[in-house]
Design an enzyme around this catalytic site. Structure first.
Site, mmCIF file in Angstrom:
data_model
loop_
_atom_site.group_PDB
_atom_site.id
_atom_site.type_symbol
_atom_site.label_atom_id
_atom_site.label_comp_id
_atom_site.label_asym_id
_atom_site.label_seq_id
_atom_site.Cartn_x
_atom_site.Cartn_y
_atom_site.Cartn_z
ATOM 1 C CE LYS A 92 34.240 74.226 53.819
ATOM 2 N NZ LYS A 92 34.554 75.122 54.935
ATOM 3 N NE ARG B 127 38.142 69.855 58.488
ATOM 4 C CZ ARG B 127 37.241 68.955 58.109
ATOM 5 N NH1 ARG B 127 37.302 67.721 58.570
ATOM 6 N NH2 ARG B 127 36.279 69.293 57.282
ATOM 7 C CE LYS C 3 34.162 71.131 59.999
ATOM 8 N NZ LYS C 3 34.830 72.411 59.680
ATOM 9 C CE LYS D 126 37.402 75.074 51.704
ATOM 10 N NZ LYS D 126 37.167 75.760 52.937
HETATM 11 C C1 PBG Z 1 36.143 75.934 57.748
HETATM 12 C C2 PBG Z 1 37.099 75.998 56.602
HETATM 13 C C3 PBG Z 1 37.817 74.908 56.109
HETATM 14 C C4 PBG Z 1 38.621 75.388 55.078
HETATM 15 C C5 PBG Z 1 38.375 76.756 54.943
HETATM 16 N N1 PBG Z 1 37.397 77.120 55.892
HETATM 17 C C6 PBG Z 1 37.890 73.496 56.569
HETATM 18 C C7 PBG Z 1 36.672 72.791 56.963
HETATM 19 O O1 PBG Z 1 35.570 73.042 56.453
HETATM 20 O O2 PBG Z 1 36.815 71.928 57.814
HETATM 21 C C8 PBG Z 1 39.574 74.532 54.304
HETATM 22 C C9 PBG Z 1 40.590 75.212 53.461
HETATM 23 C C10 PBG Z 1 41.728 74.330 53.043
HETATM 24 O O3 PBG Z 1 41.717 73.097 53.237
HETATM 25 O O4 PBG Z 1 42.690 74.878 52.480
HETATM 26 N N2 PBG Z 1 35.238 76.925 57.937
#
Ligand code: PBG
Length: 328
Positions: free
Chosen positions: A196, A206, A218, A249
Protein backbone atom coordinates in the site's frame (compact mmCIF):
# COMPACT_ATOMS: atom_id res chain seq x y z
CA UNK A 1 6.92 -8.45 -51.04
CA UNK A 2 6.43 -11.53 -48.88
CA UNK A 3 5.01 -10.79 -45.42
CA UNK A 4 4.92 -14.03 -43.44
CA UNK A 5 3.44 -12.75 -40.23
CA UNK A 6 0.26 -10.72 -40.46
CA UNK A 7 -1.01 -10.26 -36.89
CA UNK A 8 -3.96 -8.30 -38.30
CA UNK A 9 -5.51 -11.61 -39.43
CA UNK A 10 -6.43 -12.20 -35.80
CA UNK A 11 -8.21 -8.86 -35.62
CA UNK A 12 -10.41 -9.21 -38.70
CA UNK A 13 -13.82 -9.70 -37.15
CA UNK A 14 -15.53 -9.17 -33.84
CA UNK A 15 -15.85 -12.95 -33.38
CA UNK A 16 -12.14 -13.49 -34.02
CA UNK A 17 -11.18 -10.59 -31.79
CA UNK A 18 -13.26 -12.07 -28.98
CA UNK A 19 -11.80 -15.53 -29.57
CA UNK A 20 -8.22 -14.31 -29.19
CA UNK A 21 -8.98 -11.93 -26.34
CA UNK A 22 -6.53 -12.76 -23.55
CA UNK A 23 -8.08 -10.97 -20.60
CA UNK A 24 -11.68 -11.01 -19.44
CA UNK A 25 -13.47 -9.70 -16.40
CA UNK A 26 -16.36 -11.46 -14.73
CA UNK A 27 -18.41 -9.63 -12.06
CA UNK A 28 -17.53 -12.42 -9.60
CA UNK A 29 -13.93 -11.12 -9.70
CA UNK A 30 -14.93 -7.65 -8.53
CA UNK A 31 -15.38 -6.28 -5.03
CA UNK A 32 -17.79 -3.40 -4.47
CA UNK A 33 -16.87 -0.89 -1.72
CA UNK A 34 -19.50 0.61 0.60
CA UNK A 35 -19.14 3.71 2.76
CA UNK A 36 -21.43 3.33 5.76
CA UNK A 37 -22.81 5.88 8.21
CA UNK A 38 -24.89 5.48 11.35
CA UNK A 39 -28.58 6.32 11.01
CA UNK A 40 -31.52 5.45 8.81
CA UNK A 41 -32.69 6.33 5.33
CA UNK A 42 -29.38 7.97 4.42
CA UNK A 43 -28.05 7.92 0.85
CA UNK A 44 -25.70 10.85 0.50
CA UNK A 45 -23.55 11.35 -2.59
CA UNK A 46 -19.86 12.03 -1.97
CA UNK A 47 -19.03 15.28 -3.80
CA UNK A 48 -15.55 14.18 -4.88
CA UNK A 49 -16.85 10.75 -6.00
CA UNK A 50 -19.92 11.24 -8.23
CA UNK A 51 -22.12 8.14 -8.22
CA UNK A 52 -20.71 6.87 -4.89
CA UNK A 53 -22.69 7.30 -1.69
CA UNK A 54 -22.51 7.13 2.05
CA UNK A 55 -25.29 4.76 3.06
CA UNK A 56 -27.03 3.99 6.32
CA UNK A 57 -27.33 0.23 6.83
CA UNK A 58 -30.93 -0.01 5.53
CA UNK A 59 -30.08 1.82 2.30
CA UNK A 60 -26.81 -0.10 1.87
CA UNK A 61 -28.70 -3.39 2.02
CA UNK A 62 -30.99 -2.26 -0.83
CA UNK A 63 -27.96 -1.35 -2.92
CA UNK A 64 -26.21 -4.62 -2.03
CA UNK A 65 -29.29 -6.65 -3.04
CA UNK A 66 -29.29 -4.86 -6.41
CA UNK A 67 -25.59 -5.69 -6.79
CA UNK A 68 -26.20 -9.32 -5.93
CA UNK A 69 -28.84 -9.62 -8.64
CA UNK A 70 -26.13 -8.49 -11.09
CA UNK A 71 -23.78 -11.25 -9.94
CA UNK A 72 -21.75 -8.88 -7.81
CA UNK A 73 -21.65 -10.25 -4.30
CA UNK A 74 -18.33 -9.38 -2.74
CA UNK A 75 -18.49 -6.26 -0.61
CA UNK A 76 -15.84 -4.32 1.29
CA UNK A 77 -17.27 -2.10 4.01
CA UNK A 78 -15.81 1.16 5.32
CA UNK A 79 -17.29 3.13 8.24
CA UNK A 80 -17.60 6.91 8.52
CA UNK A 81 -17.48 7.47 12.27
CA UNK A 82 -18.90 10.51 14.09
CA UNK A 83 -16.19 12.75 15.55
CA UNK A 84 -17.63 12.21 19.06
CA UNK A 85 -16.72 8.51 18.89
CA UNK A 86 -13.13 9.04 17.82
CA UNK A 87 -10.27 8.78 20.30
CA UNK A 88 -6.51 8.24 20.33
CA UNK A 89 -6.85 4.45 20.64
CA UNK A 90 -9.77 3.81 18.22
CA UNK A 91 -11.69 2.08 21.02
CA UNK A 92 -15.03 2.56 19.22
CA UNK A 93 -13.85 0.07 16.59
CA UNK A 94 -14.52 -2.86 18.93
CA UNK A 95 -17.27 -1.35 21.10
CA UNK A 96 -20.43 -3.51 20.95
CA UNK A 97 -22.55 -0.43 20.12
CA UNK A 98 -20.46 0.48 17.06
CA UNK A 99 -22.81 0.58 14.07
CA UNK A 100 -20.12 -0.84 11.78
CA UNK A 101 -20.19 -4.16 13.64
CA UNK A 102 -23.99 -4.14 13.36
CA UNK A 103 -23.68 -3.44 9.64
CA UNK A 104 -21.46 -6.50 9.16
CA UNK A 105 -24.05 -8.67 10.91
CA UNK A 106 -26.90 -7.08 8.92
CA UNK A 107 -25.16 -7.76 5.58
CA UNK A 108 -24.58 -11.41 6.47
CA UNK A 109 -28.15 -11.82 7.69
CA UNK A 110 -29.81 -10.16 4.68
CA UNK A 111 -27.44 -11.62 2.06
CA UNK A 112 -25.96 -14.84 3.46
CA UNK A 113 -24.30 -15.77 0.15
CA UNK A 114 -22.37 -12.54 -0.13
CA UNK A 115 -18.78 -12.08 1.04
CA UNK A 116 -18.23 -9.39 3.64
CA UNK A 117 -14.73 -7.95 3.71
CA UNK A 118 -13.94 -5.50 6.49
CA UNK A 119 -11.42 -2.73 6.97
CA UNK A 120 -8.95 -3.27 9.80
CA UNK A 121 -7.21 0.04 10.52
CA UNK A 122 -7.46 2.73 13.16
CA UNK A 123 -7.92 5.79 10.96
CA UNK A 124 -11.74 5.95 10.72
CA UNK A 125 -11.94 5.81 14.55
CA UNK A 126 -8.78 7.75 15.39
CA UNK A 127 -8.90 11.32 16.69
CA UNK A 128 -5.48 11.72 15.04
CA UNK A 129 -6.62 10.33 11.69
CA UNK A 130 -3.76 7.85 11.59
CA UNK A 131 -3.77 4.09 10.98
CA UNK A 132 -1.69 3.50 14.09
CA UNK A 133 -1.44 4.96 17.60
CA UNK A 134 0.12 8.41 17.25
CA UNK A 135 2.20 9.84 20.06
CA UNK A 136 4.47 12.89 19.88
CA UNK A 137 4.75 12.64 16.14
CA UNK A 138 5.52 8.91 16.12
CA UNK A 139 3.38 5.92 15.13
CA UNK A 140 3.66 3.18 17.76
CA UNK A 141 3.76 -0.03 15.74
CA UNK A 142 3.57 -2.81 18.33
CA UNK A 143 1.04 -1.03 20.56
CA UNK A 144 -1.16 -0.62 17.46
CA UNK A 145 -1.18 -4.39 16.85
CA UNK A 146 -3.15 -4.95 20.06
CA UNK A 147 -5.87 -2.54 18.82
CA UNK A 148 -5.97 -4.21 15.39
CA UNK A 149 -6.28 -7.63 17.00
CA UNK A 150 -9.30 -6.54 19.08
CA UNK A 151 -10.87 -4.85 16.05
CA UNK A 152 -10.43 -7.96 13.89
CA UNK A 153 -11.91 -10.30 16.51
CA UNK A 154 -14.92 -7.96 16.98
CA UNK A 155 -15.47 -7.94 13.20
CA UNK A 156 -15.17 -11.73 13.02
CA UNK A 157 -17.66 -12.08 15.87
CA UNK A 158 -20.05 -9.89 13.88
CA UNK A 159 -19.80 -12.39 11.02
CA UNK A 160 -17.20 -10.98 8.61
CA UNK A 161 -15.73 -13.44 6.11
CA UNK A 162 -12.47 -11.69 5.27
CA UNK A 163 -10.38 -9.13 7.17
CA UNK A 164 -8.69 -6.37 5.20
CA UNK A 165 -5.84 -4.87 7.24
CA UNK A 166 -5.12 -1.57 5.46
CA UNK A 167 -2.84 -0.06 8.10
CA UNK A 168 0.68 -1.16 6.99
CA UNK A 169 1.96 -1.81 10.52
CA UNK A 170 4.78 -4.38 10.65
CA UNK A 171 3.71 -7.82 11.83
CA UNK A 172 0.00 -7.17 11.65
CA UNK A 173 -0.96 -10.12 9.47
CA UNK A 174 0.63 -12.61 11.87
CA UNK A 175 -0.80 -10.82 14.89
CA UNK A 176 -4.33 -10.74 13.48
CA UNK A 177 -4.05 -14.39 12.34
CA UNK A 178 -3.13 -15.48 15.84
CA UNK A 179 -5.84 -13.36 17.44
CA UNK A 180 -8.49 -14.80 15.09
CA UNK A 181 -7.32 -18.37 15.62
CA UNK A 182 -7.29 -17.99 19.41
CA UNK A 183 -10.80 -16.50 19.37
CA UNK A 184 -12.16 -19.44 17.36
CA UNK A 185 -12.12 -17.94 13.86
CA UNK A 186 -9.60 -20.05 11.92
CA UNK A 187 -11.92 -19.93 8.88
CA UNK A 188 -11.86 -16.13 8.63
CA UNK A 189 -9.41 -15.09 5.90
CA UNK A 190 -6.97 -12.18 5.68
CA UNK A 191 -6.78 -10.05 2.56
CA UNK A 192 -3.64 -8.10 3.31
CA UNK A 193 -2.96 -4.66 1.90
CA UNK A 194 0.52 -5.93 1.12
CA UNK A 195 1.92 -3.09 -0.98
CA UNK A 196 0.00 0.00 0.00
CA UNK A 197 1.68 3.13 -1.26
CA UNK A 198 1.55 6.64 0.21
CA UNK A 199 -0.63 7.98 -2.59
CA UNK A 200 -2.39 11.22 -3.42
CA UNK A 201 -5.10 9.12 -5.04
CA UNK A 202 -6.71 8.39 -1.65
CA UNK A 203 -7.92 12.00 -1.39
CA UNK A 204 -11.60 11.44 -2.25
CA UNK A 205 -11.77 8.41 0.10
CA UNK A 206 -10.56 10.56 2.97
CA UNK A 207 -13.31 13.08 2.09
CA UNK A 208 -15.83 10.23 2.18
CA UNK A 209 -14.81 9.09 5.64
CA UNK A 210 -13.52 12.40 6.95
CA UNK A 211 -10.41 10.42 7.91
CA UNK A 212 -7.49 12.58 6.73
CA UNK A 213 -4.56 12.73 9.19
CA UNK A 214 -4.97 15.68 11.59
CA UNK A 215 -1.20 16.13 11.72
CA UNK A 216 1.72 14.74 9.80
CA UNK A 217 1.39 12.27 6.94
CA UNK A 218 1.43 8.51 6.41
CA UNK A 219 4.97 8.26 5.02
CA UNK A 220 6.38 6.26 7.95
CA UNK A 221 4.04 3.36 7.27
CA UNK A 222 2.73 3.52 3.69
CA UNK A 223 5.30 2.75 0.97
CA UNK A 224 7.20 5.28 -1.11
CA UNK A 225 5.90 5.34 -4.71
CA UNK A 226 9.47 5.07 -6.00
CA UNK A 227 10.00 1.58 -4.58
CA UNK A 228 9.41 -1.65 -6.44
CA UNK A 229 11.51 -4.36 -4.77
CA UNK A 230 10.24 -3.29 -1.36
CA UNK A 231 6.83 -4.66 -2.38
CA UNK A 232 8.38 -8.13 -2.57
CA UNK A 233 9.75 -7.73 0.96
CA UNK A 234 6.24 -6.87 2.15
CA UNK A 235 4.84 -9.83 0.21
CA UNK A 236 7.37 -12.25 1.75
CA UNK A 237 6.37 -11.32 5.27
CA UNK A 238 2.64 -11.37 4.52
CA UNK A 239 2.89 -14.84 2.99
CA UNK A 240 4.99 -16.05 5.90
CA UNK A 241 2.54 -14.57 8.42
CA UNK A 242 -0.43 -16.33 6.85
CA UNK A 243 -2.11 -13.93 4.43
CA UNK A 244 -4.73 -15.49 2.14
CA UNK A 245 -4.69 -12.71 -0.47
CA UNK A 246 -2.07 -10.10 -1.40
CA UNK A 247 -3.23 -6.63 -2.39
CA UNK A 248 -1.60 -3.82 -4.33
CA UNK A 249 -2.96 -0.33 -3.82
CA UNK A 250 -3.45 1.92 -5.77
CA UNK A 251 -3.72 -0.05 -9.00
CA UNK A 252 -3.19 2.14 -12.04
CA UNK A 253 0.16 3.75 -11.30
CA UNK A 254 1.35 0.42 -9.82
CA UNK A 255 0.74 -2.14 -12.58
CA UNK A 256 4.39 -3.24 -12.39
CA UNK A 257 3.91 -4.08 -8.72
CA UNK A 258 0.81 -6.15 -9.52
CA UNK A 259 2.82 -8.01 -12.13
CA UNK A 260 5.71 -8.61 -9.71
CA UNK A 261 3.49 -9.98 -6.95
CA UNK A 262 1.72 -12.24 -9.43
CA UNK A 263 5.07 -13.63 -10.56
CA UNK A 264 6.28 -14.20 -7.02
CA UNK A 265 3.28 -15.75 -5.28
CA UNK A 266 0.57 -18.27 -5.98
CA UNK A 267 -1.90 -16.50 -3.70
CA UNK A 268 -4.76 -14.57 -5.32
CA UNK A 269 -3.62 -11.06 -6.20
CA UNK A 270 -6.01 -8.19 -5.48
CA UNK A 271 -5.71 -4.69 -6.91
CA UNK A 272 -7.47 -1.71 -5.34
CA UNK A 273 -8.56 0.72 -8.05
CA UNK A 274 -8.77 3.58 -5.54
CA UNK A 275 -10.99 6.61 -5.14
CA UNK A 276 -8.78 9.15 -6.95
CA UNK A 277 -8.44 6.80 -9.91
CA UNK A 278 -12.23 6.58 -10.10
CA UNK A 279 -12.76 10.31 -9.67
CA UNK A 280 -10.24 11.22 -12.39
CA UNK A 281 -12.29 9.29 -14.93
CA UNK A 282 -15.59 10.70 -13.64
CA UNK A 283 -14.26 14.27 -13.77
CA UNK A 284 -12.84 14.02 -17.27
CA UNK A 285 -15.99 12.24 -18.50
CA UNK A 286 -18.10 15.06 -17.00
CA UNK A 287 -16.07 17.51 -19.05
CA UNK A 288 -16.58 15.37 -22.15
CA UNK A 289 -12.87 14.68 -22.44
CA UNK A 290 -13.01 10.87 -22.21
CA UNK A 291 -15.82 8.37 -22.62
CA UNK A 292 -16.61 7.03 -19.16
CA UNK A 293 -17.60 3.49 -20.13
CA UNK A 294 -14.65 3.04 -22.48
CA UNK A 295 -12.25 4.39 -19.85
CA UNK A 296 -13.70 2.06 -17.21
CA UNK A 297 -13.31 -0.97 -19.48
CA UNK A 298 -9.78 -0.07 -20.51
CA UNK A 299 -8.62 0.57 -16.97
CA UNK A 300 -10.18 -2.57 -15.45
CA UNK A 301 -8.84 -4.68 -18.30
CA UNK A 302 -5.33 -3.25 -17.84
CA UNK A 303 -5.40 -4.05 -14.13
CA UNK A 304 -6.46 -7.65 -14.86
CA UNK A 305 -3.90 -7.92 -17.68
CA UNK A 306 -1.12 -6.84 -15.29
CA UNK A 307 -1.98 -9.85 -13.13
CA UNK A 308 -4.78 -8.95 -10.73
CA UNK A 309 -7.14 -11.85 -10.10
CA UNK A 310 -9.55 -9.63 -8.20
CA UNK A 311 -10.27 -5.88 -8.41
CA UNK A 312 -11.77 -3.64 -5.75
CA UNK A 313 -13.40 -0.83 -7.72
CA UNK A 314 -16.02 1.90 -7.40
CA UNK A 315 -17.00 0.96 -10.96
CA UNK A 316 -18.06 -2.56 -9.86
CA UNK A 317 -21.80 -2.01 -10.23
CA UNK A 318 -21.43 -0.12 -13.48
CA UNK A 319 -19.26 -2.93 -14.86
CA UNK A 320 -21.72 -5.61 -13.71
CA UNK A 321 -24.51 -3.73 -15.51
CA UNK A 322 -22.39 -3.45 -18.63
CA UNK A 323 -21.58 -7.17 -18.42
CA UNK A 324 -25.25 -8.10 -18.09
CA UNK A 325 -26.33 -5.89 -20.98
CA UNK A 326 -23.59 -6.56 -23.47
CA UNK A 327 -21.53 -9.65 -22.67
CA UNK A 328 -23.77 -12.13 -20.89
C1 PBG B 1 -7.11 3.69 5.31
C2 PBG B 1 -7.60 3.42 3.93
C3 PBG B 1 -7.46 4.30 2.85
C4 PBG B 1 -8.07 3.71 1.76
C5 PBG B 1 -8.57 2.46 2.17
N1 PBG B 1 -8.24 2.29 3.53
C6 PBG B 1 -6.89 5.68 2.79
C7 PBG B 1 -5.65 5.99 3.49
O1 PBG B 1 -4.76 5.15 3.67
O2 PBG B 1 -5.54 7.15 3.87
C8 PBG B 1 -8.17 4.35 0.41
C9 PBG B 1 -9.11 3.76 -0.57
C10 PBG B 1 -9.44 4.66 -1.72
O3 PBG B 1 -8.83 5.73 -1.92
O4 PBG B 1 -10.35 4.30 -2.49
N2 PBG B 1 -6.97 2.67 6.20
Amino acid sequence: MQITHRPRRNRRSEAVRQMVQETRIHPSQLINPFFLVDGQGIKQEIPSMPGVYRFSIDEALKEAAACESLGLRNFILFPAIAEAHKDAYATWSYHPDCFYLKAIAAFKEALPDCTVITDVAMDPYSSDGHDGIYRDGIILNDETLAVLGKMAVAQAEAGADIMGPSDMMDGRVGYIREALDKAGFPHVAIMSYTAKYASCFYGPFRDALDSAPKHGNKLTYQMHPANRREALTEAESDIYEGADYLMVKPALAYLDIISDLKANSNLPIVAYNVSGEYSMIKASAEKGWVNEEAAMLEVLTAIRRAGADIIITYFARKYAEFFKNTIQ
